[in-house]
Design a protein around this motif. Structure first.
Motif, PDB file in Angstrom:
ATOM      1  N   VAL A  53       0.872  -1.173   0.000  1.00  0.00           N
ATOM      2  CA  VAL A  53       0.000   0.000   0.000  1.00  0.00           C
ATOM      3  C   VAL A  53       0.908   1.221   0.000  1.00  0.00           C
ATOM      4  O   VAL A  53       1.627   1.479   0.962  1.00  0.00           O
ATOM      5  CB  VAL A  53      -0.940   0.004   1.226  1.00  0.00           C
ATOM      6  CG1 VAL A  53      -1.811   1.237   1.219  1.00  0.00           C
ATOM      7  CG2 VAL A  53      -1.782  -1.257   1.250  1.00  0.00           C
ATOM      8  N   ASP A  54       0.881   1.959  -1.111  1.00  0.00           N
ATOM      9  CA  ASP A  54       1.797   3.076  -1.308  1.00  0.00           C
ATOM     10  C   ASP A  54       1.382   4.322  -0.516  1.00  0.00           C
ATOM     11  O   ASP A  54       2.215   5.011   0.049  1.00  0.00           O
ATOM     12  CB  ASP A  54       1.872   3.403  -2.800  1.00  0.00           C
ATOM     13  CG  ASP A  54       3.013   4.327  -3.136  1.00  0.00           C
ATOM     14  OD1 ASP A  54       4.075   4.228  -2.492  1.00  0.00           O
ATOM     15  OD2 ASP A  54       2.847   5.156  -4.037  1.00  0.00           O
ATOM     16  N   LEU A  55       0.089   4.620  -0.480  1.00  0.00           N
ATOM     17  CA  LEU A  55      -0.420   5.802   0.223  1.00  0.00           C
ATOM     18  C   LEU A  55      -1.244   5.359   1.425  1.00  0.00           C
ATOM     19  O   LEU A  55      -2.140   4.532   1.297  1.00  0.00           O
ATOM     20  CB  LEU A  55      -1.254   6.666  -0.722  1.00  0.00           C
ATOM     21  CG  LEU A  55      -0.497   7.222  -1.932  1.00  0.00           C
ATOM     22  CD1 LEU A  55      -1.450   7.942  -2.867  1.00  0.00           C
ATOM     23  CD2 LEU A  55       0.618   8.147  -1.494  1.00  0.00           C
ATOM     24  N   ILE A  56      -0.967   5.963   2.564  1.00  0.00           N
ATOM     25  CA  ILE A  56      -1.597   5.578   3.820  1.00  0.00           C
ATOM     26  C   ILE A  56      -2.599   6.642   4.236  1.00  0.00           C
ATOM     27  O   ILE A  56      -2.323   7.840   4.146  1.00  0.00           O
ATOM     28  CB  ILE A  56      -0.515   5.393   4.904  1.00  0.00           C
ATOM     29  CG1 ILE A  56       0.474   4.329   4.446  1.00  0.00           C
ATOM     30  CG2 ILE A  56      -1.127   5.033   6.239  1.00  0.00           C
ATOM     31  CD1 ILE A  56       1.737   4.280   5.264  1.00  0.00           C
ATOM     32  N   ASP A  57      -3.775   6.204   4.714  1.00  0.00           N
ATOM     33  CA  ASP A  57      -4.809   7.133   5.172  1.00  0.00           C
ATOM     34  C   ASP A  57      -4.334   7.881   6.413  1.00  0.00           C
ATOM     35  O   ASP A  57      -3.771   7.289   7.339  1.00  0.00           O
ATOM     36  CB  ASP A  57      -6.097   6.389   5.494  1.00  0.00           C
ATOM     37  CG  ASP A  57      -6.795   5.848   4.271  1.00  0.00           C
ATOM     38  OD1 ASP A  57      -6.577   6.385   3.175  1.00  0.00           O
ATOM     39  OD2 ASP A  57      -7.558   4.870   4.401  1.00  0.00           O
ATOM     40  N   LYS A  58      -4.585   9.186   6.428  1.00  0.00           N
ATOM     41  CA  LYS A  58      -4.238  10.052   7.549  1.00  0.00           C
ATOM     42  C   LYS A  58      -5.369  11.052   7.758  1.00  0.00           C
ATOM     43  O   LYS A  58      -6.253  11.201   6.920  1.00  0.00           O
ATOM     44  CB  LYS A  58      -2.935  10.831   7.274  1.00  0.00           C
ATOM     45  CG  LYS A  58      -1.706   9.985   7.062  1.00  0.00           C
ATOM     46  CD  LYS A  58      -1.234   9.371   8.355  1.00  0.00           C
ATOM     47  CE  LYS A  58       0.060   8.613   8.117  1.00  0.00           C
ATOM     48  NZ  LYS A  58       0.582   8.016   9.313  1.00  0.00           N
ATOM     49  N   ILE A  59      -5.320  11.769   8.859  1.00  0.00           N
ATOM     50  CA  ILE A  59      -6.238  12.876   9.161  1.00  0.00           C
ATOM     51  C   ILE A  59      -5.395  14.144   9.232  1.00  0.00           C
ATOM     52  O   ILE A  59      -4.342  14.165   9.877  1.00  0.00           O
ATOM     53  CB  ILE A  59      -6.951  12.664  10.514  1.00  0.00           C
ATOM     54  CG1 ILE A  59      -7.788  11.397  10.506  1.00  0.00           C
ATOM     55  CG2 ILE A  59      -7.793  13.883  10.877  1.00  0.00           C
ATOM     56  CD1 ILE A  59      -9.048  11.470   9.691  1.00  0.00           C
ATOM     57  N   GLU A  60      -5.865  15.196   8.555  1.00  0.00           N
ATOM     58  CA  GLU A  60      -5.197  16.492   8.625  1.00  0.00           C
ATOM     59  C   GLU A  60      -6.074  17.445   9.428  1.00  0.00           C
ATOM     60  O   GLU A  60      -7.246  17.623   9.126  1.00  0.00           O
ATOM     61  CB  GLU A  60      -4.976  17.060   7.223  1.00  0.00           C
ATOM     62  CG  GLU A  60      -4.281  18.408   7.237  1.00  0.00           C
ATOM     63  CD  GLU A  60      -4.118  18.969   5.836  1.00  0.00           C
ATOM     64  OE1 GLU A  60      -3.080  18.718   5.217  1.00  0.00           O
ATOM     65  OE2 GLU A  60      -5.058  19.655   5.380  1.00  0.00           O
ATOM     66  N   ILE A  61      -5.486  18.036  10.451  1.00  0.00           N
ATOM     67  CA  ILE A  61      -6.172  19.013  11.303  1.00  0.00           C
ATOM     68  C   ILE A  61      -5.534  20.371  11.063  1.00  0.00           C
ATOM     69  O   ILE A  61      -4.318  20.496  11.126  1.00  0.00           O
ATOM     70  CB  ILE A  61      -6.045  18.646  12.794  1.00  0.00           C
ATOM     71  CG1 ILE A  61      -6.602  17.251  13.060  1.00  0.00           C
ATOM     72  CG2 ILE A  61      -6.736  19.699  13.660  1.00  0.00           C
ATOM     73  CD1 ILE A  61      -6.271  16.728  14.443  1.00  0.00           C
ATOM     74  N   GLN A  62      -6.371  21.378  10.785  1.00  0.00           N
ATOM     75  CA  GLN A  62      -5.892  22.749  10.627  1.00  0.00           C
ATOM     76  C   GLN A  62      -6.511  23.609  11.718  1.00  0.00           C
ATOM     77  O   GLN A  62      -7.719  23.560  11.935  1.00  0.00           O
ATOM     78  CB  GLN A  62      -6.281  23.317   9.265  1.00  0.00           C
ATOM     79  CG  GLN A  62      -5.647  22.607   8.105  1.00  0.00           C
ATOM     80  CD  GLN A  62      -6.083  23.198   6.769  1.00  0.00           C
ATOM     81  OE1 GLN A  62      -6.919  24.094   6.704  1.00  0.00           O
ATOM     82  NE2 GLN A  62      -5.504  22.686   5.702  1.00  0.00           N
ATOM     83  N   MET A  63      -5.661  24.372  12.391  1.00  0.00           N
ATOM     84  CA  MET A  63      -6.123  25.265  13.450  1.00  0.00           C
ATOM     85  C   MET A  63      -5.347  26.562  13.361  1.00  0.00           C
ATOM     86  O   MET A  63      -4.178  26.562  12.985  1.00  0.00           O
ATOM     87  CB  MET A  63      -5.880  24.654  14.833  1.00  0.00           C
ATOM     88  CG  MET A  63      -6.511  23.317  15.061  1.00  0.00           C
ATOM     89  SD  MET A  63      -6.111  22.652  16.690  1.00  0.00           S
ATOM     90  CE  MET A  63      -7.065  23.752  17.738  1.00  0.00           C
ATOM     91  N   THR A  64      -5.994  27.664  13.726  1.00  0.00           N
ATOM     92  CA  THR A  64      -5.277  28.930  13.867  1.00  0.00           C
ATOM     93  C   THR A  64      -5.374  29.367  15.319  1.00  0.00           C
ATOM     94  O   THR A  64      -6.382  29.147  15.986  1.00  0.00           O
ATOM     95  CB  THR A  64      -5.852  30.033  12.958  1.00  0.00           C
ATOM     96  OG1 THR A  64      -7.246  30.162  13.201  1.00  0.00           O
ATOM     97  CG2 THR A  64      -5.609  29.727  11.498  1.00  0.00           C
TER      98      THR A  64
END
Length: 109
Positions: A53-64
């Motif tokens: 599996v070349d690309l792995i699932d992730k979660i991106e969190i953006q905060m200011t």
């Protein structure tokens, strides 16, 4: 102001969200993303055969947040997201020149 972008394991998202909420940090934008880091993917077993599996699932969190609170937010995310294994993710910190609330027109510097 600072924008904090954290790319973490999906199974750590609830722990990060809860830890931030306990300290009063509720505002965030969350994306489901996929990517790869230094490990260049993983090899899993599917029906008894290895599958890369070349690309792995992730979660991106953006905060200011304001400059003074950025280090605290980073520490909270890092502590809650850490498993100690390869692929825990990354945290990026970017300067934010200006933010504007659309509804009220309020400007933050």
């Amino acid at each position: 102001m600072k924008m904090i972008v954290a790319v973490i394991r999906p199974d750590k998202f609830d722990a990060v969200k809860d830890a931030l909420g306990e300290k009063g940090y509720f505002g965030m934008t969350v994306h489901n993303v996929c990517g790869r880091g230094e490990q260049r993917g993983v090899t899993l077993q599917y029906r008894g055969k290895p599958v890369h599996v070349d690309l792995i699932d992730k979660i991106e969190i953006q905060m200011t947040t304001c400059d003074e609170k950025a280090d605290e937010v980073i520490d909270i995310i890092q502590t809650a997201a850490k498993s100690g294994k390869i692929g825990d993710g990354r945290i990026f910190v970017l300067p934010v020149e200006k933010a504007i609330t659309i509804r009220t027109g309020e400007v933050f510097y």
